[in-house]
Design a protein around this motif. Structure first.
Motif, PDB file in Angstrom:
ATOM      1  N   LYS A   1     -21.191  34.669   0.029  1.00 46.32           N
ATOM      2  CA  LYS A   1     -20.592  33.012   0.534  1.00 46.32           C
ATOM      3  C   LYS A   1     -21.949  32.087   0.695  1.00 46.32           C
ATOM      4  N   GLU A   2     -23.292  32.024   0.728  1.00 43.12           N
ATOM      5  CA  GLU A   2     -24.049  31.892   1.156  1.00 43.12           C
ATOM      6  C   GLU A   2     -25.089  31.775  -0.779  1.00 43.12           C
ATOM      7  N   LEU A   3     -24.805  32.402  -1.358  1.00 46.38           N
ATOM      8  CA  LEU A   3     -25.413  33.026  -2.999  1.00 46.38           C
ATOM      9  C   LEU A   3     -24.398  32.048  -3.251  1.00 46.38           C
TER      10      LEU A   3
ATOM     11  N   GLU B   1     -22.937  29.392  -2.328  1.00 52.17           N
ATOM     12  CA  GLU B   1     -23.572  27.167  -1.866  1.00 52.17           C
ATOM     13  C   GLU B   1     -24.110  27.692  -2.823  1.00 52.17           C
ATOM     14  N   ASN B   2     -25.322  28.305  -2.665  1.00 56.19           N
ATOM     15  CA  ASN B   2     -26.974  28.201  -2.703  1.00 56.19           C
ATOM     16  C   ASN B   2     -26.719  27.359  -4.373  1.00 56.19           C
ATOM     17  N   SER B   3     -25.273  28.544  -5.779  1.00 56.53           N
ATOM     18  CA  SER B   3     -25.595  28.008  -7.133  1.00 56.53           C
ATOM     19  C   SER B   3     -24.500  26.586  -6.547  1.00 56.53           C
TER      20      SER B   3
ATOM     21  N   GLY C   1     -31.990  26.625 -11.554  1.00 52.05           N
ATOM     22  CA  GLY C   1     -33.272  27.000 -11.212  1.00 52.05           C
ATOM     23  C   GLY C   1     -34.534  26.471 -10.683  1.00 52.05           C
ATOM     24  N   MET C   2     -35.286  27.758 -10.934  1.00 49.78           N
ATOM     25  CA  MET C   2     -36.586  26.705 -10.175  1.00 49.78           C
ATOM     26  C   MET C   2     -38.116  27.206 -10.739  1.00 49.78           C
ATOM     27  N   ASP C   3     -39.155  26.809 -10.539  1.00 50.76           N
ATOM     28  CA  ASP C   3     -40.507  27.163 -10.847  1.00 50.76           C
ATOM     29  C   ASP C   3     -40.816  28.033 -10.080  1.00 50.76           C
TER      30      ASP C   3
ATOM     31  N   LEU D   1     -41.067  30.272  -2.600  1.00 52.17           N
ATOM     32  CA  LEU D   1     -41.042  29.491  -1.225  1.00 52.17           C
ATOM     33  C   LEU D   1     -39.746  29.833  -0.365  1.00 52.17           C
ATOM     34  N   ALA D   2     -38.752  29.761  -1.965  1.00 54.77           N
ATOM     35  CA  ALA D   2     -37.259  30.106  -1.482  1.00 54.77           C
ATOM     36  C   ALA D   2     -37.405  31.024  -0.495  1.00 54.77           C
ATOM     37  N   LEU D   3     -38.042  32.498  -0.373  1.00 55.51           N
ATOM     38  CA  LEU D   3     -37.850  33.114   0.749  1.00 55.51           C
ATOM     39  C   LEU D   3     -38.485  32.987   1.485  1.00 55.51           C
TER      40      LEU D   3
ATOM     41  N   THR E   1     -36.889  24.873   2.313  1.00 52.89           N
ATOM     42  CA  THR E   1     -35.135  24.451   1.591  1.00 52.89           C
ATOM     43  C   THR E   1     -35.918  22.779   1.349  1.00 52.89           C
ATOM     44  N   SER E   2     -35.261  22.723  -0.313  1.00 53.79           N
ATOM     45  CA  SER E   2     -34.897  21.870  -0.828  1.00 53.79           C
ATOM     46  C   SER E   2     -34.344  20.507  -0.511  1.00 53.79           C
ATOM     47  N   LYS E   3     -33.265  20.983   0.559  1.00 52.85           N
ATOM     48  CA  LYS E   3     -32.349  19.929   0.799  1.00 52.85           C
ATOM     49  C   LYS E   3     -32.536  19.179   1.866  1.00 52.85           C
TER      50      LYS E   3
ATOM     51  N   GLY F   1     -25.933  24.330   1.486  1.00 54.56           N
ATOM     52  CA  GLY F   1     -27.440  24.622   2.673  1.00 54.56           C
ATOM     53  C   GLY F   1     -28.006  23.567   3.183  1.00 54.56           C
ATOM     54  N   PHE F   2     -28.692  24.248   4.403  1.00 55.87           N
ATOM     55  CA  PHE F   2     -29.707  22.927   4.471  1.00 55.87           C
ATOM     56  C   PHE F   2     -30.596  23.593   5.399  1.00 55.87           C
ATOM     57  N   ARG F   3     -30.563  25.042   5.921  1.00 53.56           N
ATOM     58  CA  ARG F   3     -31.590  25.055   6.589  1.00 53.56           C
ATOM     59  C   ARG F   3     -32.632  26.562   6.060  1.00 53.56           C
ATOM     60  N   GLY F   4     -33.083  26.531   4.723  1.00 55.70           N
ATOM     61  CA  GLY F   4     -33.931  27.197   4.648  1.00 55.70           C
ATOM     62  C   GLY F   4     -33.787  28.843   4.715  1.00 55.70           C
ATOM     63  N   GLU F   5     -32.634  29.333   5.058  1.00 56.73           N
ATOM     64  CA  GLU F   5     -32.580  30.482   6.472  1.00 56.73           C
ATOM     65  C   GLU F   5     -32.184  31.588   5.768  1.00 56.73           C
ATOM     66  N   ALA F   6     -30.994  31.401   4.253  1.00 56.51           N
ATOM     67  CA  ALA F   6     -30.337  31.617   4.078  1.00 56.51           C
ATOM     68  C   ALA F   6     -30.970  33.149   2.931  1.00 56.51           C
TER      69      ALA F   6
ATOM     70  N   ALA G   1     -22.637  30.257  10.893  1.00 58.42           N
ATOM     71  CA  ALA G   1     -22.366  30.853   9.416  1.00 58.42           C
ATOM     72  C   ALA G   1     -22.149  29.711   8.465  1.00 58.42           C
ATOM     73  N   LYS G   2     -22.390  28.279   9.491  1.00 63.32           N
ATOM     74  CA  LYS G   2     -21.841  27.512   9.045  1.00 63.32           C
ATOM     75  C   LYS G   2     -19.938  27.099   9.000  1.00 63.32           C
ATOM     76  N   ALA G   3     -19.705  28.129   9.302  1.00 64.88           N
ATOM     77  CA  ALA G   3     -17.978  28.092   9.429  1.00 64.88           C
ATOM     78  C   ALA G   3     -17.217  27.596  10.373  1.00 64.88           C
TER      79      ALA G   3
HETATM   80  N1  LIG Z   1     -29.036  29.687  -6.523  1.00 69.92           N
HETATM   81  C1  LIG Z   1     -29.658  29.164  -6.954  1.00 69.92           C
HETATM   82  N2  LIG Z   1     -30.650  27.697  -7.599  1.00 69.92           N
HETATM   83  C2  LIG Z   1     -31.718  27.192  -7.291  1.00 69.92           C
HETATM   84  N3  LIG Z   1     -32.304  26.770  -6.669  1.00 69.92           N
HETATM   85  C3  LIG Z   1     -31.597  27.624  -5.195  1.00 69.92           C
HETATM   86  C4  LIG Z   1     -30.863  28.724  -5.451  1.00 69.92           C
HETATM   87  N4  LIG Z   1     -30.487  29.529  -4.212  1.00 69.92           N
HETATM   88  C5  LIG Z   1     -32.121  29.064  -4.047  1.00 69.92           C
HETATM   89  N5  LIG Z   1     -32.568  28.035  -3.965  1.00 69.92           N
HETATM   90  C6  LIG Z   1     -33.490  26.625  -3.190  1.00 69.92           C
HETATM   91  O1  LIG Z   1     -34.192  27.854  -2.751  1.00 69.92           O
HETATM   92  C7  LIG Z   1     -34.093  26.924  -1.443  1.00 69.92           C
HETATM   93  C8  LIG Z   1     -33.545  27.973   0.131  1.00 69.92           C
HETATM   94  O2  LIG Z   1     -31.942  28.309  -0.255  1.00 69.92           O
HETATM   95  P1  LIG Z   1     -31.277  28.502   1.534  1.00 69.92           P
HETATM   96  O3  LIG Z   1     -30.352  29.251   0.759  1.00 69.92           O
HETATM   97  O4  LIG Z   1     -32.473  29.944   1.495  1.00 69.92           O
HETATM   98  O5  LIG Z   1     -31.866  27.510   1.898  1.00 69.92           O
HETATM   99  P2  LIG Z   1     -30.934  26.398   1.902  1.00 69.92           P
HETATM  100  O6  LIG Z   1     -29.827  26.255   1.473  1.00 69.92           O
HETATM  101  O7  LIG Z   1     -32.164  25.105   1.712  1.00 69.92           O
HETATM  102  O8  LIG Z   1     -30.035  26.383   3.224  1.00 69.92           O
HETATM  103  P3  LIG Z   1     -29.334  27.242   4.236  1.00 69.92           P
HETATM  104  O9  LIG Z   1     -30.364  28.460   4.379  1.00 69.92           O
HETATM  105  O10 LIG Z   1     -28.038  25.801   4.387  1.00 69.92           O
HETATM  106  O11 LIG Z   1     -29.039  27.647   3.343  1.00 69.92           O
HETATM  107  C9  LIG Z   1     -32.848  26.343  -1.714  1.00 69.92           C
HETATM  108  O12 LIG Z   1     -32.547  25.226  -0.507  1.00 69.92           O
HETATM  109  C10 LIG Z   1     -32.912  25.966  -3.112  1.00 69.92           C
HETATM  110  O13 LIG Z   1     -34.031  24.769  -3.347  1.00 69.92           O
END
Ligand SMILES: Nc1ncnc2c1ncn2[C@@H]1O[C@H](COP(=O)(O)OP(=O)(O)OP(=O)(O)O)[C@@H](O)[C@H]1O
Ligand SMILES: [Mg+2]
Length: 578
Positions: A29-31, A33-35, A63-65, A71-73, A78-80, A94-99, A301-303
């Protein structure tokens, strides 16, 4: 001596992971949703051993640079959102930068990502620590691979269920997300076998068809209604189909799939009297409301979400569902699909005339003469009047069914069930406000009652009187009935009263029925014309017109259908014409 220490970040991540990642399905679910947040139009999900061994999600999003990938890790990376204010009305999943850090901390993890075709970067981590960073040539998008989930948290690993049941949870999670975004392509494979392949489609019905088949999707009934600032839309099961297939529940709020028993209960409440007690319908509902009236940051889990004001939301869901069930289109159907109809109003509550009409009176006020359907005159005449005045040519079969032909098929109405629905709604109106017209008998009826029936009478006396039974004599077991209701000319008042009292001594019909509903349903059933009675054309027309004016014309009060549609499509198919 100080006892308090700040936990190392690796431990903090693992603890956070406990909240975010309950099981493999939560990772999926988290992955995914990120996509979707990254604007993907296509998401591929590969699973091995129910996610125990491997979960891989690939997308064609932004994608990401290199810097962002690192930073995503990082926890809270978070970029959101940028500020707390951004949380209000946040539209991304997403909004917490946790997943990602949470998932990485409890698995062997790889993130491969590229902002443009060709150049990309790959990061490998183990228990959250980056072990390798390298260049990776790949197309634009991101692939996250999660291996050996919980390998370093044995206590959690023990709680994993069998691959089968984790796989089931994963398919459910994927279905739920796929239902929120019919416009995105999804594919899902298990142990190398492609299991689900969903092309992008234009709407929810088409997406449901992609998952469970066109026949299932085609038979669902459309809901679409706005109350105040709440827009409720979706697809629900026709009452006649409830209980015949697996129950499926899907609820989303502002595009987020959530669990919400309040919304489900509200929708189910709308089914009252259209299905048997104990049955529960399949529901696919989306609720849209202003972003600032819902808080999405209330569940790890934002459920779940929290509504600022829940009551109007549930009311809106109930009203929207009820409205859909009030359409002719909600009737039982052989062949599925929507039924275009000229004779029943589309999706509004029928305008209630407020007055009570004798149902099967031989004269039919307000109904146009038969066979004068063409010409513009009647249409022009009606301004304030309901628009649906036309009555098709009607035929009676087996002294039980009234049939008519229609653009899309043949329609059968069960005369008893239909009349029961008409009387039920009239009786409810009377019970709630006022008194029904009664007919004074020249020769009063005398009834001898057993003790149980006597009790039933005493309990319901006031309401029976409102319905038009004027009853004299109490104590003892003899009573005299001076006046009776007159629902139709062939009404057998004595038999109706006897059978009603008899029925009232038994258990209540539906567990949820109120006293009024129970009584109205019982009397309606006993008072309605029966199967096996010849009806004149005028009576059929009158019944048709009255049925059309009810709130739920297609459903009787015991969970049966009053109307069955046999679609030409289906009939043609059975004759091998299609
Ligand atoms: N599939 C992806 N494609 C592009 N950027 C991604 C992808 N997955 C993650 N990211 C980047 O990594 C950041 C961190 O992802 P993560 O899921 O940890 O946090 P989040 O989505 O911001 O919040 P949440 O914890 O609520 O999911 C995201 O804010 C996004 O910028
Ligand atoms: Mg996320």
């Amino acid at each position: 001596m100080a006892h308090i220490q700040v936990l190392p970040s690796a431990v903090a991540d693992q603890i956070a992971a406990g909240e975010v990642v309950e099981r493999p399905a939560s990772v999926v679910k988290e992955l995914v949703e990120n996509s979707l947040d990254a604007g993907a139009t296509s998401v591929e999900i590969a699973i091995e051993e129910g996610g125990h061994r491997l979960i891989r999600v690939s997308d064609d999003g932004t994608g990401m640079d290199r810097d962002d990938a690192s930073l995503a890790l990082v926890r809270h990376g978070t970029s959101k959102i940028r500020t707390a204010a951004d949380l209000v009305g946040v539209e991304s999943f997403g909004f917490r930068g946790e997943a990602l850090p949470a998932i990485a901390s409890i698995s062997r993890f790889e993130l491969e990502t590229s902002e443009s075709d060709g150049a990309g970067v790959a990061l490998e981590t183990s228990g959250g620590t980056v072990t390798t960073t390298r260049d990776a040539a790949r197309r634009k998008g991101t692939t996250v691979t999660v291996g050996q989930l919980f390998y370093n948290v044995p206590a959690r690993k023990k709680f994993l269920r069998s691959a089968r049941s984790e796989w089931r949870a994963i398919t459910e999670a994927v279905n739920n997300i796929a239902l929120t975004r019919p416009d995105v392509r999804f594919s899902l494979s298990h142990d190398g076998k492609n299991v689900l392949s969903l092309p992008p489609v234009s709407d929810l019905r088409a997406r449901i068809a992609g998952i469970w088949g066109g026949r299932y999707a085609g038979a669902l009934l459309e809901v679409d209604d706005v109350s105040g600032t709440t827009h409720v839309s979706g697809l629900i099961e026709r009452p006649a189909d409830v209980g015949t297939t697996t129950r499926r529940i899907f609820v989303s709020v502002n595009g987020r799939s959530v669990r919400d028993n309040g919304i489900i209960r509200a929708a189910e409440a709308a089914y009252r009297s259209t299905i048997s007690a104990g049955l529960r319908p399949s529901l696919f509902l989306d609720v849209q409301l202003p972003a600032d009236s819902v808080d999405v940051n209330v569940h790890p889990a934002k459920a779940e979400v929290r509504f600022r004001d829940r009551w109007p939301v549930e009311r809106a869901v109930e009203a929207a569902t009820r409205r859909a069930l009030g359409t002719f289109d909600s009737s039982a159907t052989m062949g599925g699909g929507q039924f275009a109809n000229r004779y029943f109003p589309p999706s509004e509550f029928p305008p209630s005339s407020g007055e009570s009409v004798a149902i099967l009176s031989p004269t039919i006020p307000d109904v146009e003469p038969l066979f004068e359907e063409t010409g513009a005159a009647p249409r022009e005449r009606v301004e304030a009047e309901p628009q649906y005045q036309e009555i098709p040519p009607l035929f009676q079969f087996r002294r039980t069914y009234i049939a008519f032909e229609h653009d899309d098929g043949l329609v059968l109405i069960d005369q008893h069930s239909a009349h029961e629905r008409v009387l039920y709604e009239q009786f409810m109106k009377v019970l709630e406000s006022g008194k029904a017209p009664a007919q004074r008998l020249l020769l009063p009826i005398t009834l001898h009652l057993g003790p149980a029936e006597g009790d039933a009478l005493e309990e319901n006396r006031e309401y029976l009187e409102r319905l038009g039974f004027e009853i004299e004599g109490f104590g003892g077991n003899t009573l005299i009935v001076n006046s009776v209701p007159m629902p139709h000319p062939r009404f057998d008042a004595e038999r109706c009263l006897r059978e009603t009292l008899d029925a009232l001594t038994g258990n209540r019909v539906a567990g949820t029925a109120t006293r009024h509903e129970h009584l109205a349903a019982t009397v309606a059933c006993k008072a309605a014309i029966k199967a096996g009675e010849d009806l004149s054309l005028a009576e059929m027309r009158s019944l048709f017109a009255s049925l059309r004016d009810t709130q739920l014309p297609a459903h009787d009060v015991h969970g049966r259908s009053t109307i069955v549609q046999l679609r030409w499509d289906e009939i043609d198919r059975r004759f091998g014409r299609k």
